[in-house]
Structures are given as C-alpha cells and as structure tokens.
Design an enzyme around this catalytic site. Structure first.
Site, PDB file in Angstrom:
ATOM      1  N   GLU A  82       0.812  -1.224   0.000  1.00 13.97           N
ATOM      2  CA  GLU A  82       0.000   0.000   0.000  1.00 13.97           C
ATOM      3  C   GLU A  82       0.846   1.275   0.000  1.00 13.97           C
ATOM      4  OE1 GLU A  82      -2.560  -0.555   3.363  1.00 13.97           O
ATOM      5  OE2 GLU A  82      -3.874  -1.913   2.269  1.00 13.97           O
TER       6      GLU A  82
ATOM      7  N   GLU B  29      -6.622  -7.987  -0.531  1.00 10.29           N
ATOM      8  CA  GLU B  29      -7.071  -7.988   0.870  1.00 10.29           C
ATOM      9  C   GLU B  29      -8.501  -7.503   0.949  1.00 10.29           C
ATOM     10  OE1 GLU B  29      -4.766  -5.623   3.604  1.00 10.29           O
ATOM     11  OE2 GLU B  29      -2.878  -6.173   2.652  1.00 10.29           O
TER      12      GLU B  29
HETATM   13  C1  GLA Z   1      -4.202  -2.830   5.260  1.00 10.30           C
HETATM   14  C2  GLA Z   1      -2.835  -3.493   5.352  1.00 10.30           C
HETATM   15  C3  GLA Z   1      -2.791  -4.663   6.255  1.00 10.30           C
HETATM   16  C4  GLA Z   1      -3.628  -4.451   7.475  1.00 10.30           C
HETATM   17  C5  GLA Z   1      -5.028  -4.162   7.024  1.00 10.30           C
HETATM   18  C6  GLA Z   1      -6.036  -4.128   8.147  1.00 10.30           C
HETATM   19  O1  GLA Z   1      -4.903  -3.167   4.175  1.00 10.30           O
HETATM   20  O2  GLA Z   1      -2.296  -3.844   4.120  1.00 10.30           O
HETATM   21  O3  GLA Z   1      -1.445  -4.873   6.615  1.00 10.30           O
HETATM   22  O4  GLA Z   1      -3.114  -3.404   8.220  1.00 10.30           O
HETATM   23  O5  GLA Z   1      -5.029  -2.939   6.364  1.00 10.30           O
HETATM   24  O6  GLA Z   1      -5.831  -3.134   9.060  1.00 10.30           O
END
Ligand code: GLA
Length: 714
Positions: A155, A309
């Site tokens: 991210e 995710e």
């Molecule tokens: C993001 C991150 C994860 C985790 C999630 C949930 O998407 O990539 O590492 O922190 O949020 O909090």
C-alpha cells in the site's frame, strides 16, 4: 483500453487465501495452519509483508532460513505463495543507521520506527536497502515452484516532507517546468509574495502560517505519486533482473485515502491488486464492494486483477468496528470475482494474538477453526473451487461490458482537498461514489475512465465533479457528444486548468460551451440547507417529477446559453427561518438547475447542485434511458445484483441476492454452484448467490420468488 495488465496469474483457478504472518507464531502452529488451509481450500498465502526485521536482522546480514521453511511448508501443503518485499516496514536498526531516512511530517516532526511505514521514500539509503532486499528475495525464491506472484511493498502512500523529498521535488519540478519563470506562472506566485528566485527556495508544502498555495500542494501530490512509482519500479526491476518470471504487483488501497495516480501506475504492474475495506457493512457495503472492484478493473484496462485484501468477519480499519456475516463474506467475494478478480484474498489468515491489529480478525479467528466463521470460509473455498472456469479470460475485449462510464482521476480528489474552496463540503470521493451507487442500484454495469480516455465505446459518461480539466479532456468529451454520446456533468467541474487557475468568463469554465450554460455566481449551501427543484420551466413544479428533486451543498446562478432547461430551483426551503437572513435557494429561485444541450448527435447534461441520493437516482436513470444504456438484466428486484463476467467461449452471469427474500432466476444457463439449469427457473435464497454459465446475453429474468420466504436476518 490500450493496456490490459493481468499477465501471469493462473487462468485455470481462482485464488483463495490471504496474508499469512507465520513469524508471529511457533513452527507447530505453521503445521496446523497448512492442515487448516487445505481443509478450507486455501491455495494462496501472502507472505513476508512485514518481515524485514527478521529477514535482515542487521544491515546487510540476511536470514532466510525461517522463510525457506515457511515457503516449503506451504508448497508441500499445496498452497501457493504471493511473496512480498518487506519494504513498508523498515526495522529499528534502520532508524539507528539512517536517521535521515525517516519521514518528516508537514509540521517538520521526524518520525521513528515503532509502527510501520516509517521511511522517507526519497531517501537514498531507504531506496538502496529496498532494492537490495528485493533482489535478495528474488535471487532466493524467484524460481520456487510455489511462487505465484511478487507483492512489492504494501500500500504505497506514505508522504514525506523532509529534505530528501525537497530535493527530489525540485528535480521533479525542473523536469515539469524547466524554468523558475514557468513554475512561478503555474503556481501563481505573484499572490502573497511567493515569487521564487532560486530553486533552493522551493520546499514541500510544509506547515506554514496560513493557507497553502493550492497549485504547490497539488504538484506535491503529483510528485509524491511519481516518486513512489519510481521506488516501485526499482524493486520490480531488481526482481526482474534476477530472471524471475512471476508477475509483479503492488497492492492499491481504497477507500479512505488516495496518494497514487493509478492510471499512470497501471501499465507498470503485471497484474493490478486491490486492498478493499468497506466503509459500511449495511446494504451500502454491497455497492461499495462493486465500486472498488469496478475501479480497479478499469485501471486494469478492463482485464483481470486480484483482490489482495478484504476483511474477514471483523475489521478495525479506519476506526470502524465492522462485522460481516459469513454469507456476506461470500457475496462480497463473488462481487469482486464477477467484476474481474482472479480470486478472493483476505487480511488475514490467522487473527493475531496481540499487537495493534489483534482485533482485526482472521480466517482463523481467536475462537479457532471450530467456529461458525471458519465454516463459512470452508464454504467459500468450495464455492471458489467450483467457479474455477471463471478465471479464464476472453480472447478479446473487456471482462465486463459497460455502456456507462464514470470519469475518475486522483487529481480531482487532490484538487478538491486544496484549501479555501467555495464550500468546505465538497467531497470528490463521495461524489464519485454517489454516482456509482445509483448506477449499481439501477442495475447497470459501470466502468471508470480517465478524463482524457477514448469514450467512444460508451453511451453515457458521468463526470461527478472534476475541478481541474485539461484541454485534451474537454476535446475528448466534445468528440464523444458530437458522435452521439451523452455526457452528464456535476458542479465544480472544469472550473480550472491543471494548475488550478480559474477559467475566466463564467463557470463551468472549460465545459461552458459544451454544456451550453454559464454561471456567474456560486451559491454554496450550509450542511443543513437543501434546495428543491421543479419541473421544466414551471417554478410551481406542476410539470415536475412526482417527487421533487432535492439538491444539497451547492447551487448556482445559472443561465442557459443554448441548453434546454429541464428543472429550475424552486426557491426557499420551507424549513428555513426567513427572518434569519437569506435562505437556501433564495438567491437562485426560479433559475435553471438542470439542463440538456444538444450537440452533434448527442447531448451534454448539467446539474448545478449535488442531488441527494433518491434524486440522483431519478436523474441518472433518466439519462441512462435517453442514452439507450442497457442493464445487465432488466427489472432485477431491489438489492439483487446481476453481473456478467465474460470468459473464454462462455460467459458467467452472477446473481447476488443481498435482499431478505428469495428470488427466481430464469434463462439459458446452468448454475455452477448447484448444477441446476435455469431454463425452468431456479430459486436463489435470500442472501444467496447463483453463477450461471451461459453463451447467451439475453433472455434472463430475475423476479421475486412467488413462494416468497423471508430470510432470517444474518
Ligand atoms: C491494510 C494493510 C494490512 C492491514 C489491514 C487491516 O490493508 O495492508 O497490513 O493493516 O489494512 O488493518
């Protein structure tokens, strides 16, 4: 649609699994994990996202032994590996060795390790350490048979305002403007004595006494996206240089913030991936899942992508304590798959025992595998396995065919976050989301497009506000309308050029001629105010729609310059105390509010307020009808969505029933989940799904099931 990433993921199955953090557990737990993964049908685990401190315990000293065992254990269990480079979380020694590589906030405060994402992306030490660990990982695992894909970083999106950023920003500005004179012009530095006479004086937009320069702020967002893209490219190239042929991705993040300009990132990724956390799990959560999926598929050129995710049953993202029922997890997953995802991955496999995300949830929850939610994931695994054929892409054309598109650009978002706009309530993301929501409610497939994209394949294109617009974008929109398309524009669009210089002569600036309107005065509304709109030409509303349309946030003193007036401002809202001064709508009462300008073979529509949800739905549904846009399946009951994903030789019609009543699906297809033919009608229970394999486009109906049957909530 010139570029369609999506190269390299398996085409014969859908991926199922998620982030796996074995370093948080003993090796006995790893063994149990793999047994449970097999039991649930998991075939993909994302490993190493936050493992830098273990992989490189001291600078230049690597320890891959534990990761070797993890990767082999997964492989032996038949689970593929999405291998991350751990560069989103440098270890504590990195702060000690390279304090200058820590990020600095706009207020000048330098951060240190203790959480994650503590790095200055422009710092040379950070960049070389990132390249080095990416290269080491690729040398070691690049041809491992378990390797499904490379997951570079996590991210991207951490901004830095420190000295390294300042130097890189200046280099970026020199490339963009060549001379200080050009920069001074673009940034309008005659205002407030900001004229630059030396490049050294140009800084990131750090905290200053009063309002920042908007053009400066916008350029810094552009620069930051480009700088992060450079950092990504370096890692990707380091991986590719080792000869590893696995596809390379990095996971984009939606929806709460956006620091990337994804249209320019997309061609640099082999496959696009998305982390998507719903902002609500109420009925609107379903529309939100569709929004994220449509966006990333569009960035992907209409091709396959991967949901990297989503939350499992519980989430703590952005302070929201959201809970999802197992049936919702299933429908959300199929919503992403229907819209082009090559699988459904989750954050995360096992809920952590401690740490700041202990309450975020996992496929294996704190309660363990003997739980309702784990059984739900076992079911999801079986469903995804039965849908394996869906993963095959068509020979040509997009995965999802849409007649309607929404213009989306990060710059619209960033520009709307610059200071001191005419209203504090302008919200780019909410406007785009609102446009998408009503199309979802109405049952239309939707693409997103860049402002300068070729629009010719669409019948209707919506522009739910885009403050800066380039000449090229306007020319493209005009071509589209002249050729027979319908363009619909929201307020605060086209008022400025790409440097946020207001276009003189009246709003909406660059789009004035095409829309055939001119605005002399803006009348933003207070949050509690609303304006009602009447029908064509009649201030008393006598010929207006059954339910008067309602506008929020914004109104304008508009005059037609060739456009037909379809609705007018009715005037003072009854709820407003006239004695308190000028009320909502008073300044614009009787004036045009919604217009339609016939241009060439098409029409350019304008709405000069932000319609509330039901009003927007009414207006947009009417536009779809005028433009001849086709729904996926006409007449679906409320909260039942139909999505067609094109495939290799056959298509798949996903019917997702989010409602509390069973529906009946009829048409030329066979349900892959039950094996039942839909020719004589099949019942999709409340909150259930069907996925029909079909070669036909038409002939489907989805109706309320006459046998009825209210579902039990949950
Ligand atoms: C993001 C991150 C994860 C985790 C999630 C949930 O998407 O990539 O590492 O922190 O949020 O909090």
């Amino acid at each position: 649609m010139t570029h369609a990433p999506g190269r390299g993921l398996p085409a014969g199955r859908l991926l199922f699994g998620g982030d796996y953090n074995p370093e948080q557990w003993g090796e006995d737990v790893w063994k149990e994990d793999v047994v449970l993964m097999r039991q649930a049908g998991v075939n993909a685990a994302t490993v190493g996202v936050f493992s830098w401190a273990l992989l490189e315990p001291e600078e230049g000293v690597y320890d891959f032994g534990w990761l070797d065992r993890v990767v082999q254990t997964l492989h032996d269990g038949g689970v593929g590996v999405v291998l991350a480079t751990p560069t989103a979380s440098p270890p504590p020694w990195f702060t000690r060795r390279h304090p200058d590589a820590m990020p600095v906030g706009p207020d000048g405060v330098r951060l240190v390790h203790g959480s994650r994402d503590t790095y200055a992306v422009s710092a040379p030490a950070y960049r070389s350490a990132s390249r080095a660990i990416a290269q080491r990982l690729a040398e070691r695992y690049g041809d491992h048979p378990a390797l499904l894909a490379w997951h570079v970083h996590n991210e991207y999106g951490s901004l830095d305002f420190g000295e390294h950023a300042a130097a890189a920003f200046r280099r970026w500005l020199q490339r963009r403007y060549s001379t200080l004179e050009e920069l001074n012009r673009a940034w309008y530095t005659a205002f407030w004595s900001q004229h630059y006479t030396s490049w050294e004086d140009v800084l990131p937009p750090r905290r200053t006494q009063y309002l920042a320069n908007p053009a400066h702020a916008l350029d810094f967002r552009r620069f930051s996206s480009d700088e992060m893209l450079d950092a990504y490219r370096e890692q990707r190239d380091a991986i590719r240089a080792t000869g590893s042929s696995a596809p390379v991705t990095t996971n984009f993040m939606l929806p709460s913030w956006n620091h990337l300009e994804q249209w320019s990132w997309a061609p640099e990724l082999d496959v696009l991936s998305l982390d998507h956390y719903l902002d609500t799990v109420g009925p609107d959560g379903e529309a939100h899942a569709a929004y994220g999926a449509d966006l990333v598929r569009s960035w992907s050129g209409g091709g396959p992508w991967l949901l990297m995710e989503q939350s499992t049953i519980s989430s703590t993202v952005a302070g929201r304590r959201a809970h999802k029922e197992p049936d919702r997890v299933l429908r959300n997953s199929l919503s992403y798959v229907a819209r082009g995802s090559q699988g459904s991955l989750f954050f995360q496999w096992r809920a952590p025992a401690a740490g700041s995300e202990a309450w975020h949830g996992g496929i294996v929850p704190h309660a363990g595998a003997g739980s309702r939610s784990f059984r739900g994931f076992e079911r999801l695994g079986r469903v995804l396995e039965s849908l394996a054929e869906v993963a095959a892409a068509p020979q040509d054309g997009p995965l999802v065919e849409a007649d309607v598109a929404i213009v989306w650009h990060a710059e619209g978002w960033w520009a709307t976050e610059t200071p001191q706009l005419p209203s504090d309530d302008l919200d780019y993301s909410a406007a785009v989301r609102g446009a998408h929501r009503v199309l979802w409610q109405e049952g239309f497939a939707v693409d997103f497009v860049a402002p300068e994209a070729d629009l010719s394949r669409y019948r209707l294109v919506l522009v739910p506000s885009l403050f800066p617009v380039t000449d090229a974008a306007v020319a493209g929109m005009r071509r589209f309308v002249e050729g027979g398309g319908h363009l619909a524009v929201w307020p605060f669009t086209g008022y400025a050029d790409e440097h946020l210089h207001v276009v003189p002569g009246g709003y909406p600036g660059r789009l004035r001629d095409l829309l055939g309107v001119r605005v002399e005065e803006l009348h933003p509304l207070d949050p509690a105010e609303r304006v009602e709109l009447t029908g064509p030409g009649e201030p008393d509303g006598s010929t207006g729609p059954e339910r008067p349309l309602t506008g929020l946030t914004w109104s304008e003193h508009l005059s037609s310059e060739g456009a037909e007036v379809l609705a007018r401002y009715a005037g003072l809202d009854e709820g407003v105390d006239e004695g308190a001064g000028e009320g909502a709508g008073e300044g614009v009462a009787g004036g045009p509010a919604i217009t339609r300008h016939a241009v060439g073979r098409g029409a350019a529509h304008y709405v000069s307020t932000f319609l509330d949800g039901p009003s927007l739905r009414t207006w947009v549904a009417g536009l779809c009808e005028q433009a001849g846009a086709r729904r996926v399946v006409e007449g679906c009951p409320p909260l039942v969505e139909a999505v067609r994903r094109r495939g290799a030789g056959v298509d798949h019609l996903f019917v997702l029933n989010h409602s509390r009543a069973a529906v009946r699906v009829q048409g030329p297809g066979v349900d892959l989940l039950t094996g039942a033919a839909a020719a004589d009608g099949l019942v999709v229970p409340a909150r259930g799904c069907a996925v029909l394999r079909t070669t036909e486009r038409d002939g489907f109906t989805v109706t309320a099931d006459p046998a009825g049957g209210e579902a039990t909530p949950g």
